[in-house]
Design a protein around this motif. Structure first.
Motif, PDB file in Angstrom:
ATOM      1  N   ASP A 196       0.818  -1.205   0.000  1.00  0.00           N
ATOM      2  CA  ASP A 196       0.000   0.000   0.000  1.00  0.00           C
ATOM      3  C   ASP A 196       0.854   1.258   0.000  1.00  0.00           C
ATOM      4  O   ASP A 196       0.570   2.227  -0.716  1.00  0.00           O
ATOM      5  N   THR A 197       1.901   1.269   0.834  1.00  0.00           N
ATOM      6  CA  THR A 197       2.767   2.441   0.894  1.00  0.00           C
ATOM      7  C   THR A 197       3.535   2.617  -0.405  1.00  0.00           C
ATOM      8  O   THR A 197       3.707   3.738  -0.893  1.00  0.00           O
ATOM      9  N   ALA A 198       4.013   1.513  -0.976  1.00  0.00           N
ATOM     10  CA  ALA A 198       4.725   1.595  -2.250  1.00  0.00           C
ATOM     11  C   ALA A 198       3.810   2.120  -3.357  1.00  0.00           C
ATOM     12  O   ALA A 198       4.210   2.962  -4.172  1.00  0.00           O
ATOM     13  N   LEU A 199       2.568   1.627  -3.389  1.00  0.00           N
ATOM     14  CA  LEU A 199       1.605   2.113  -4.386  1.00  0.00           C
ATOM     15  C   LEU A 199       1.353   3.607  -4.200  1.00  0.00           C
ATOM     16  O   LEU A 199       1.301   4.366  -5.170  1.00  0.00           O
ATOM     17  N   HIS A 200       1.199   4.004  -2.958  1.00  0.00           N
ATOM     18  CA  HIS A 200       0.924   5.408  -2.678  1.00  0.00           C
ATOM     19  C   HIS A 200       2.109   6.280  -3.100  1.00  0.00           C
ATOM     20  O   HIS A 200       1.928   7.357  -3.691  1.00  0.00           O
ATOM     21  N   GLY A 201       3.325   5.837  -2.799  1.00  0.00           N
ATOM     22  CA  GLY A 201       4.501   6.595  -3.204  1.00  0.00           C
ATOM     23  C   GLY A 201       4.591   6.748  -4.712  1.00  0.00           C
ATOM     24  O   GLY A 201       4.877   7.828  -5.229  1.00  0.00           O
ATOM     25  N   GLY A 202       4.347   5.662  -5.422  1.00  0.00           N
ATOM     26  CA  GLY A 202       4.375   5.727  -6.881  1.00  0.00           C
ATOM     27  C   GLY A 202       3.289   6.626  -7.448  1.00  0.00           C
ATOM     28  O   GLY A 202       3.519   7.384  -8.398  1.00  0.00           O
ATOM     29  N   GLU A 203       2.089   6.550  -6.856  1.00  0.00           N
ATOM     30  CA  GLU A 203       0.987   7.371  -7.348  1.00  0.00           C
ATOM     31  C   GLU A 203       1.224   8.856  -7.091  1.00  0.00           C
ATOM     32  O   GLU A 203       0.910   9.697  -7.933  1.00  0.00           O
ATOM     33  N   ILE A 204       1.794   9.198  -5.945  1.00  0.00           N
ATOM     34  CA  ILE A 204       2.085  10.604  -5.671  1.00  0.00           C
ATOM     35  C   ILE A 204       3.103  11.129  -6.677  1.00  0.00           C
ATOM     36  O   ILE A 204       2.982  12.244  -7.184  1.00  0.00           O
ATOM     37  N   ALA A 205       4.113  10.307  -6.973  1.00  0.00           N
ATOM     38  CA  ALA A 205       5.098  10.725  -7.978  1.00  0.00           C
ATOM     39  C   ALA A 205       4.420  10.960  -9.323  1.00  0.00           C
ATOM     40  O   ALA A 205       4.644  11.979  -9.989  1.00  0.00           O
ATOM     41  N   ARG A 206       3.587  10.025  -9.745  1.00  0.00           N
ATOM     42  CA  ARG A 206       2.913  10.135 -11.046  1.00  0.00           C
ATOM     43  C   ARG A 206       1.938  11.309 -11.064  1.00  0.00           C
ATOM     44  O   ARG A 206       1.910  12.098 -12.012  1.00  0.00           O
ATOM     45  N   HIS A 207       1.118  11.436 -10.012  1.00  0.00           N
ATOM     46  CA  HIS A 207       0.126  12.504  -9.956  1.00  0.00           C
ATOM     47  C   HIS A 207       0.776  13.883 -10.013  1.00  0.00           C
ATOM     48  O   HIS A 207       0.319  14.761 -10.751  1.00  0.00           O
ATOM     49  N   ASP A 208       1.841  14.068  -9.228  1.00  0.00           N
ATOM     50  CA  ASP A 208       2.442  15.390  -9.186  1.00  0.00           C
ATOM     51  C   ASP A 208       3.156  15.713 -10.498  1.00  0.00           C
ATOM     52  O   ASP A 208       3.166  16.868 -10.935  1.00  0.00           O
ATOM     53  N   CYS A 209       3.732  14.706 -11.110  1.00  0.00           N
ATOM     54  CA  CYS A 209       4.337  14.884 -12.427  1.00  0.00           C
ATOM     55  C   CYS A 209       3.281  15.347 -13.429  1.00  0.00           C
ATOM     56  O   CYS A 209       3.463  16.317 -14.184  1.00  0.00           O
ATOM     57  N   ILE A 210       2.135  14.667 -13.445  1.00  0.00           N
ATOM     58  CA  ILE A 210       1.050  15.032 -14.361  1.00  0.00           C
ATOM     59  C   ILE A 210       0.520  16.431 -14.051  1.00  0.00           C
ATOM     60  O   ILE A 210       0.263  17.238 -14.956  1.00  0.00           O
ATOM     61  N   ARG A 211       0.375  16.738 -12.783  1.00  0.00           N
ATOM     62  CA  ARG A 211      -0.145  18.053 -12.397  1.00  0.00           C
ATOM     63  C   ARG A 211       0.762  19.169 -12.897  1.00  0.00           C
ATOM     64  O   ARG A 211       0.311  20.186 -13.433  1.00  0.00           O
ATOM     65  N   ARG A 212       2.078  18.988 -12.703  1.00  0.00           N
ATOM     66  CA  ARG A 212       3.018  20.019 -13.122  1.00  0.00           C
ATOM     67  C   ARG A 212       3.076  20.151 -14.639  1.00  0.00           C
ATOM     68  O   ARG A 212       3.166  21.243 -15.174  1.00  0.00           O
ATOM     69  N   ARG A 213       3.037  19.042 -15.309  1.00  0.00           N
ATOM     70  CA  ARG A 213       3.022  19.091 -16.776  1.00  0.00           C
ATOM     71  C   ARG A 213       1.731  19.692 -17.283  1.00  0.00           C
ATOM     72  O   ARG A 213       1.721  20.496 -18.226  1.00  0.00           O
ATOM     73  N   GLY A 214       0.605  19.297 -16.665  1.00  0.00           N
ATOM     74  CA  GLY A 214      -0.695  19.802 -17.099  1.00  0.00           C
ATOM     75  C   GLY A 214      -0.831  21.299 -16.940  1.00  0.00           C
ATOM     76  O   GLY A 214      -1.509  21.965 -17.736  1.00  0.00           O
ATOM     77  N   SER A 215      -0.169  21.850 -15.907  1.00  0.00           N
ATOM     78  CA  SER A 215      -0.271  23.278 -15.681  1.00  0.00           C
ATOM     79  C   SER A 215       0.407  24.094 -16.776  1.00  0.00           C
ATOM     80  O   SER A 215       0.182  25.301 -16.909  1.00  0.00           O
ATOM     81  N   LYS A 216       1.280  23.419 -17.554  1.00  0.00           N
ATOM     82  CA  LYS A 216       1.988  24.109 -18.647  1.00  0.00           C
ATOM     83  C   LYS A 216       1.244  23.988 -19.985  1.00  0.00           C
ATOM     84  O   LYS A 216       1.673  24.597 -20.960  1.00  0.00           O
TER      85      LYS A 216
END
Length: 266
Positions: A245-265
């Motif tokens: 669960d923690t590993a999944l959460h860590g990976g998802e936070i990395a992916r989500h924040d990457c998408i958020r930052r890219r999407g804002s551009k």
């Protein structure tokens, strides 16, 4: 947006990274534990004003030892504290003999509160100081300094060190510059060690926070770098001892924040 375009993105991500290493499971002492377990200070050490009777332990050794036969002699070393005798005996070759002391002489600051010491001897809580004076799990006769706790290494298997390397590599592959990737690796390793130390102390692991998937009109991850980063962070956490669960959460936070930052551009 390329990952190497701005440090602000990675600074935010490092903060998220620190939050999600919540179950990374054990050199040096990291922190004191409650009740003197695994590196803390038992209540009979550093006696305060409320202690009515405190003493400095007395250390002596039987000089030269006692001959057992023509080849061997028995060496004996004693620490006397609050009426309790701690004894260490060993058999060595007759020549050169017993050698130097195994235990160091007590020094200023090693005073013991005898009320707390004797109470623990009787109750065996949090340990029996007549057998393990600093409650570090090492018997007095085997402990090179029974008045200083020697906690286990939280990264004895080097998994936190490996996590540092794995996170660094994942960041570099995603486009982060070397300094940013190094900082992220350090953050992961420090938090891994802290979480493992907490586990040794019996401190419960916090639940990972919830994270919603960001949505944008266009796909910010057409090259799948965010997806790949999330997968590699997930695998790095698993390798370091995190639960799924923690590993999944860590990976998802990395992916989500990457998408958020890219999407804002976009």
């Amino acid at each position: 947006m390329k990952f190497g375009e701005t440090k602000s993105y990675w600074a935010v991500f490092v903060v998220f990274l620190i939050l999600v290493c919540s179950s990374l499971g054990q050199t040096q002492k990291q922190q004191d534990c409650p009740n003197g377990r695994n590196g803390g200070n038992p209540p009979w050490f550093n006696p305060g004003k409320n202690c009515k009777f405190k003493v400095m332990p007395y250390h002596y050794e039987a000089a030269g030892g006692i001959y057992i036969n023509r080849e061997q002699r028995r060496c004996k070393e004693v620490i006397l504290v609050c009426g309790t005798m701690m004894v260490r005996e060993s058999v060595v070759a007759r020549d050169p003999g017993c050698g130097g002391a195994f235990w160091p002489d007590p020094k200023d600051g090693d005073e013991v509160c005898c009320e707390a010491f004797q109470k623990a001897v009787e109750s065996k809580q949090p340990c029996d100081p007549s057998k393990d004076a600093d409650c570090d799990g090492i018997l007095n006769e085997n402990d090179s300094n029974p008045f200083k706790a020697d906690p286990p290494d939280p990264d004895a298997d080097n998994k936190c060190k490996q996590l540092h390397f794995d996170v660094y590599t994942a960041y570099r592959k995603a486009g982060a510059n070397g300094d940013t990737a190094t900082d992220a690796g350090h953050a992961a390793q420090r938090d891994c060690i802290k979480r493992r130390t907490d586990k040794l102390c019996g401190i419960p692991e916090p639940e990972p926070p919830a994270e919603e998937t960001p949505k944008f009109p266009k796909d910010p991850d057409t090259d799948n770098k965010c997806k790949q980063l999330g997968q590699e962070i997930y695998e790095a956490y698993l390798s370091a001892g995190a639960n799924r669960d923690t590993a999944l959460h860590g990976g998802e936070i990395a992916r989500h924040d990457c998408i958020r930052r890219r999407g804002s551009k976009l």
